[in-house]
Motif scaffolding. Structure first.
Motif, PDB file in Angstrom:
ATOM      1  N   THR A 250       0.831  -1.178   0.104  1.00 19.40           N
ATOM      2  CA  THR A 250      -0.076   0.054  -0.043  1.00 19.40           C
ATOM      3  C   THR A 250       0.663   1.363   0.192  1.00 19.40           C
ATOM      4  O   THR A 250       2.050   1.100   0.468  1.00 19.40           O
ATOM      5  CB  THR A 250      -0.879   0.097   1.250  1.00 19.40           C
ATOM      6  OG1 THR A 250      -0.098   0.061   2.504  1.00 19.40           O
ATOM      7  CG2 THR A 250      -1.974  -1.158   1.481  1.00 19.40           C
TER       8      THR A 250
ATOM      9  N   SER B  27      -6.819   6.568  -3.172  1.00 21.91           N
ATOM     10  CA  SER B  27      -6.465   6.368  -1.954  1.00 21.91           C
ATOM     11  C   SER B  27      -4.833   6.513  -1.921  1.00 21.91           C
ATOM     12  O   SER B  27      -4.323   7.308  -0.879  1.00 21.91           O
ATOM     13  CB  SER B  27      -6.627   4.837  -1.434  1.00 21.91           C
ATOM     14  OG  SER B  27      -5.693   4.540  -0.393  1.00 21.91           O
TER      15      SER B  27
ATOM     16  N   THR C 103      -2.856   0.774  -8.500  1.00 21.61           N
ATOM     17  CA  THR C 103      -3.970   0.607  -9.020  1.00 21.61           C
ATOM     18  C   THR C 103      -5.069   1.036  -8.185  1.00 21.61           C
ATOM     19  O   THR C 103      -6.201   0.421  -8.210  1.00 21.61           O
ATOM     20  CB  THR C 103      -3.972  -1.110  -8.937  1.00 21.61           C
ATOM     21  OG1 THR C 103      -3.533  -1.539  -7.390  1.00 21.61           O
ATOM     22  CG2 THR C 103      -2.843  -1.663  -9.869  1.00 21.61           C
ATOM     23  N   ASP C 104      -4.687   1.853  -7.413  1.00 22.39           N
ATOM     24  CA  ASP C 104      -5.910   2.432  -6.366  1.00 22.39           C
ATOM     25  C   ASP C 104      -5.575   3.984  -6.250  1.00 22.39           C
ATOM     26  O   ASP C 104      -5.056   4.575  -5.095  1.00 22.39           O
ATOM     27  CB  ASP C 104      -5.819   1.950  -5.144  1.00 22.39           C
ATOM     28  CG  ASP C 104      -7.000   2.324  -4.239  1.00 22.39           C
ATOM     29  OD1 ASP C 104      -7.704   2.922  -4.570  1.00 22.39           O
ATOM     30  OD2 ASP C 104      -7.028   1.867  -2.963  1.00 22.39           O
TER      31      ASP C 104
END
Length: 494
Positions: free
Chosen positions: A160, A275, A271-272
């Motif tokens: 993340t 966020s 891919t986010d």
């Protein structure tokens, strides 16, 4: 809120670019010479290549040579016995400037007695299951610091954006100049490249091998200011799913250097998007490096528009944004896609009046290109493989839509290709008249299939590089208020 300040980087500070050799040296002499001219070092992956005698490398490299025998638990392939490993490390210590020692495995009394501290690079590689919080990394470094070494290296695996920030927070907390820390994984490249501004003495690029997670040494040295670490007050990001092949970092960072502007433009693969962007914006500002703007690639242009508090009229009409700029009230969204196509056509001296146009691809880039043509009096037909997106774009812009399977290219004298497809032809060129103008928004290390085919047919082509130069200059102006110098195309695109 008071922002933290980064460790002071004195004027003229530098870091050492290190090329990690993944292939036979005779195949990569050009990259090694480029690295040598930059005063870099070379890390030899002996687990992949075997034990290369330094004399083989000295014809191309005068900088420090680092021996790395990375184990499977540290992302390498060495799986031999402890005794064999010890023999190889001790033999390397007699020939190499630095020997990478994995904490725990290689820090035995026998090895430490034989390899003095000034020859040690003490390394830790954290697997994805390992905690990557600042507290955990501080505890890990405390353990490592108990063993004297010239350099320390910590590499985490980040799943993340929050985890990718942890090594940067470690560097900020330690404020040392003999510790390199960064993450690998989806969002790792941004932190890897920013780490030198937080005191990391080395920045790594690969020589050989294939991965988007680690920039090639060629890109590292051509796209970023290394080995210099100039003053940076403003960060800008390039967000997208796959941004490793973009030439935007080269254009923007070269422009900052040419103008003496304290900016740094970094890739943010993700891919986010929502966020990652929010996490990096908050996390980097806390480290003293505010993210004040960025460019957004497909498929996140619609999300970028939703993120913004305010949008330009062009972005609102296109329903997508490819530029975000931080203002006092929040993010402002813009789109430069409309000016890219018409600007490149204008620079090439191509008249738009009377042309029947089609735009193939109805994502953010295609909608932006169509909006730009509309502003200059050309009413394009939209073409798309999927009817949902094509129909939505047609309703948004008030244009006609044709499904790709019913598209007849020879009916149009101007065709804009706005899909990400590079290796295949999305539509046939066989029946196109010789006066047809093709604009291909895609670009890469070599000409796209469309550009290749069009040139063989001697059609007039505007390639993605020409569009990128127009778009990047407009983006640069929006984000910095300055004019971007006009740089020539990279050699392989000329």
């Amino acid at each position: 809120m008071t922002r933290a300040h980064p460790p002071s980087v004195h004027k003229g500070a530098t870091c050492t670019p290190v090329g990690t050799l993944h292939g036979p040296p005779w195949r990569h002499t050009e990259d090694m010479r480029l690295l040598d001219r930059a005063g870099g070092g070379l890390a030899v992956r002996a687990d992949l290549l075997g034990d290369i005698h330094p004399a083989v490398l000295r014809d191309h490299m005068s900088g420090e040579l680092i021996y790395s025998l990375r184990t499977t638990g540290s992302g390498g392939v060495y799986a031999g016995s402890t005794e064999q490993r010890e023999r190889r490390l001790l033999a390397a210590a007699k020939r190499y400037d630095l020997v990478e020692l994995e904490i725990g495995r290689d820090t035995t009394p026998a090895i430490l007695a034989a390899i003095p501290p000034h020859h040690r690079l003490l390394a830790w590689y954290g697997p994805s299951t390992t905690s990557t919080s600042l507290t955990a990394l501080l505890a890990r470094f405390s353990q490592m610091a108990g063993i004297p070494a010239r350099h320390y290296s910590l590499t985490t695996h980040a799943a993340t954006a929050e985890q990718a920030l942890a090594p940067l927070r470690l560097l900020h907390k330690l404020n040392r100049t003999n510790v390199t820390a960064f993450s690998v994984g989806e969002t790792g490249p941004c932190g890897r490249l920013l780490a030198p501004w937080l005191g990391a003495p080395m920045v790594y690029g690969r020589i050989g091998g294939r991965t988007d997670e680690v920039p090639s040494i060629n890109r590292l040295l051509r796209d970023y200011p290394f080995p210099a670490v100039p003053q940076v007050r403003h960060l800008f990001g390039l967000a997208g799913r796959s941004v490793a092949g973009s030439f935007s970092p080269r254009l923007h960072n070269r422009a900052y250097r040419a103008l003496g502007y304290p900016g740094l433009y970094l890739p943010i693969p993700t891919t986010d998007f929502l966020s990652t962007w929010r996490t990096f914006a908050d996390g980097l500002a806390a480290l003293g490096f505010p993210l004040v703007g960025g460019t957004i690639e497909a498929p996140y242009k619609e999300a970028a528009l939703r993120l913004a508090e305010v949008a330009s009229g062009a972005a609102a009409r296109a329903g997508a944004a490819n530029v975000l700029v931080r203002t006092e009230s929040g993010w402002r969204a813009h789109t430069t896609d409309p000016i890219g196509v018409v600007g490149a056509l204008g620079r090439a001296g191509i008249q738009l009046t009377g042309r029947k146009a089609a735009v193939v691809g109805c994502g953010g880039a295609g909608r932006g290109a169509a909006a730009g043509l509309l502003r200059f009096g050309v009413t394009p037909t939209l073409v798309n493989r999927g009817q949902d997106r094509g129909g939505r774009a047609a309703r948004l812009l008030g244009l006609d839509y044709v499904p790709l399977h019913r598209f007849t290219p020879e009916d149009y004298s101007l065709i804009v290709h706005a899909t990400p497809v590079r290796e295949d032809l999305v539509f046939s060129l066989g029946q196109l008249p010789r006066d047809t103008i093709l604009v291909d928004l895609a670009y890469g290390r070599r000409p796209t299939a469309l550009v290749d085919a069009a040139r063989r047919l001697r059609l007039r082509v505007i390639d993605g590089w020409e569009v990128l130069r127009i778009v990047a200059a407009r983006q640069f102006r929006l984000m910095t208020g300055r004019s971007m110098p006009n740089f020539p195309a990279p050699e392989h695109l000329r």
